[in-house]
Motif scaffolding. Structure first.
Motif, PDB file in Angstrom:
ATOM      1  N   GLY A  66       0.788  -1.223   0.000  1.00 15.78           N
ATOM      2  CA  GLY A  66       0.000   0.000   0.000  1.00 15.78           C
ATOM      3  C   GLY A  66       0.822   1.277   0.000  1.00 15.78           C
ATOM      4  N   HIS A  67       2.112   1.175  -0.173  1.00  8.10           N
ATOM      5  CA  HIS A  67       3.008   2.325  -0.181  1.00  8.10           C
ATOM      6  C   HIS A  67       3.794   2.350  -1.486  1.00  8.10           C
ATOM      7  CE1 HIS A  67       2.431   3.184   4.113  1.00  8.10           C
ATOM      8  NE2 HIS A  67       2.375   1.870   4.251  1.00  8.10           N
ATOM      9  N   THR A  68       4.305   3.514  -1.832  1.00 11.01           N
ATOM     10  CA  THR A  68       5.231   3.625  -2.950  1.00 11.01           C
ATOM     11  C   THR A  68       6.629   3.685  -2.364  1.00 11.01           C
ATOM     12  OG1 THR A  68       3.632   4.804  -4.301  1.00 11.01           O
ATOM     13  CG2 THR A  68       5.944   5.010  -4.937  1.00 11.01           C
ATOM     14  N   ILE A  69       7.468   2.756  -2.790  1.00  9.96           N
ATOM     15  CA  ILE A  69       8.839   2.667  -2.309  1.00  9.96           C
ATOM     16  C   ILE A  69       9.745   3.249  -3.379  1.00  9.96           C
ATOM     17  CG2 ILE A  69      10.670   1.134  -1.499  1.00  9.96           C
ATOM     18  CD1 ILE A  69       8.047   1.074   0.213  1.00  9.96           C
ATOM     19  N   THR A  70      10.615   4.154  -2.989  1.00 10.45           N
ATOM     20  CA  THR A  70      11.604   4.716  -3.901  1.00 10.45           C
ATOM     21  C   THR A  70      12.981   4.466  -3.307  1.00 10.45           C
ATOM     22  OG1 THR A  70      10.064   6.468  -4.526  1.00 10.45           O
ATOM     23  CG2 THR A  70      12.382   6.800  -5.097  1.00 10.45           C
ATOM     24  N   VAL A  71      13.850   3.874  -4.102  1.00 13.08           N
ATOM     25  CA  VAL A  71      15.237   3.647  -3.699  1.00 13.08           C
ATOM     26  C   VAL A  71      16.103   4.454  -4.652  1.00 13.08           C
ATOM     27  CG1 VAL A  71      17.069   1.973  -3.313  1.00 13.08           C
ATOM     28  CG2 VAL A  71      14.681   1.307  -2.915  1.00 13.08           C
ATOM     29  N   GLU A  72      16.884   5.366  -4.104  1.00 13.64           N
ATOM     30  CA  GLU A  72      17.815   6.161  -4.899  1.00 13.64           C
ATOM     31  C   GLU A  72      19.218   5.938  -4.358  1.00 13.64           C
ATOM     32  OE1 GLU A  72      16.396  10.136  -6.522  1.00 13.64           O
ATOM     33  OE2 GLU A  72      15.410  10.003  -4.567  1.00 13.64           O
ATOM     34  N   VAL A  73      20.150   5.777  -5.267  1.00 13.34           N
ATOM     35  CA  VAL A  73      21.523   5.565  -4.861  1.00 13.34           C
ATOM     36  C   VAL A  73      22.410   6.533  -5.620  1.00 13.34           C
ATOM     37  CG1 VAL A  73      23.438   3.940  -4.760  1.00 13.34           C
ATOM     38  CG2 VAL A  73      21.132   3.144  -4.325  1.00 13.34           C
ATOM     39  N   GLU A  74      23.162   7.307  -4.859  1.00 11.73           N
ATOM     40  CA  GLU A  74      24.250   8.109  -5.412  1.00 11.73           C
ATOM     41  C   GLU A  74      25.509   7.656  -4.687  1.00 11.73           C
ATOM     42  OE1 GLU A  74      23.651  12.296  -5.932  1.00 11.73           O
ATOM     43  OE2 GLU A  74      21.563  11.968  -6.514  1.00 11.73           O
ATOM     44  N   ASP A  75      25.696   8.095  -3.449  1.00 13.06           N
ATOM     45  CA  ASP A  75      26.812   7.596  -2.645  1.00 13.06           C
ATOM     46  C   ASP A  75      26.358   6.412  -1.805  1.00 13.06           C
ATOM     47  OD1 ASP A  75      28.602   9.536  -3.564  1.00 13.06           O
ATOM     48  OD2 ASP A  75      27.871  10.985  -2.102  1.00 13.06           O
ATOM     49  N   GLU A  76      25.235   6.564  -1.157  1.00 17.79           N
ATOM     50  CA  GLU A  76      24.641   5.542  -0.305  1.00 17.79           C
ATOM     51  C   GLU A  76      23.182   5.381  -0.696  1.00 17.79           C
ATOM     52  OE1 GLU A  76      26.018   3.672   2.240  1.00 17.79           O
ATOM     53  OE2 GLU A  76      27.939   4.489   1.591  1.00 17.79           O
ATOM     54  N   PRO A  77      22.612   4.189  -0.487  1.00 17.72           N
ATOM     55  CA  PRO A  77      21.183   4.011  -0.785  1.00 17.72           C
ATOM     56  C   PRO A  77      20.309   4.850   0.156  1.00 17.72           C
ATOM     57  CG  PRO A  77      22.275   1.896  -0.510  1.00 17.72           C
ATOM     58  CD  PRO A  77      23.253   2.952  -0.079  1.00 17.72           C
ATOM     59  N   VAL A  78      19.303   5.472  -0.425  1.00 14.08           N
ATOM     60  CA  VAL A  78      18.293   6.203   0.347  1.00 14.08           C
ATOM     61  C   VAL A  78      16.951   5.581  -0.011  1.00 14.08           C
ATOM     62  CG1 VAL A  78      17.150   8.412   0.716  1.00 14.08           C
ATOM     63  CG2 VAL A  78      19.628   8.344   0.349  1.00 14.08           C
ATOM     64  N   VAL A  79      16.238   5.119   1.004  1.00  9.70           N
ATOM     65  CA  VAL A  79      14.919   4.511   0.810  1.00  9.70           C
ATOM     66  C   VAL A  79      13.870   5.491   1.295  1.00  9.70           C
ATOM     67  CG1 VAL A  79      13.420   2.602   1.448  1.00  9.70           C
ATOM     68  CG2 VAL A  79      15.858   2.177   1.090  1.00  9.70           C
ATOM     69  N   ARG A  80      12.908   5.804   0.434  1.00  2.80           N
ATOM     70  CA  ARG A  80      11.776   6.659   0.814  1.00  2.80           C
ATOM     71  C   ARG A  80      10.492   5.857   0.666  1.00  2.80           C
ATOM     72  NH1 ARG A  80      14.239  10.409  -2.531  1.00  2.80           N
ATOM     73  NH2 ARG A  80      12.528  10.271  -3.992  1.00  2.80           N
ATOM     74  N   ILE A  81       9.597   6.050   1.631  1.00  4.51           N
ATOM     75  CA  ILE A  81       8.314   5.360   1.632  1.00  4.51           C
ATOM     76  C   ILE A  81       7.216   6.415   1.626  1.00  4.51           C
ATOM     77  CG2 ILE A  81       6.804   3.776   2.877  1.00  4.51           C
ATOM     78  CD1 ILE A  81       9.396   2.656   4.167  1.00  4.51           C
ATOM     79  N   GLU A  82       6.309   6.307   0.684  1.00  2.00           N
ATOM     80  CA  GLU A  82       5.169   7.220   0.617  1.00  2.00           C
ATOM     81  C   GLU A  82       3.903   6.434   0.817  1.00  2.00           C
ATOM     82  OE1 GLU A  82       5.122   9.972  -2.690  1.00  2.00           O
ATOM     83  OE2 GLU A  82       7.235   9.544  -3.001  1.00  2.00           O
TER      84      GLU A  82
END
Length: 82
Positions: A66-82
Motif C-alpha cells: 500500500g506504499h510507494t517505495i523509492t530507492v535512490e543511490v548516489e553515494d549511499e542508498p536512500v529509501v523513501r516510503i510514501e
C-alpha cells in the motif's frame, strides 16, 4: 506522507520492510513478502558496486504493502516510503 529512512541495516530489502512496518505500527513478519513485488536479490545487486569497484547510481520505484517505495543511490542508498 513521505518518510526517508535512516536504518542500521545496509541491506535495502531490510530497510524497506522495517520502514513499512514502522509506518504501519506492525511487526515486519505481518507484512506481505517483499518478493511478491520485487526480487530482493536483484534489488540489492542493481545497486552493488561494479566488478571494478565503481559505485552504481540510479533510482527505482515500486508499490509495496500500500506504499510507494523509492530507492535512490548516489553515494549511499536512500529509501523513501510514501
Amino acid at each position: 506522507m513521505t518518510q526517508s529512512l535512516a536504518s542500521k541495516s545496509h541491506e535495502i530489502r531490510e530497510q524497506i520492510v522495517d520502514g513499512v512496518a514502522a509506518l504501519e505500527g506492525t511487526d515486519p513478519l505481518e507484512l506481505p513478502p517483499l518478493y511478491d513485488v520485487v526480487e530482493p536479490d536483484a534489488l540489492e545487486s542493481i545497486f552493488s558496486p561494479t566488478i571494478s569497484g565503481t559505485a552504481r547510481v540510479g533510482r527505482i520505484e515500486f508499490p509495496y504493502a500500500g506504499h510507494t517505495i523509492t530507492v535512490e543511490v548516489e553515494d549511499e542508498p536512500v529509501v523513501r516510503i510514501e
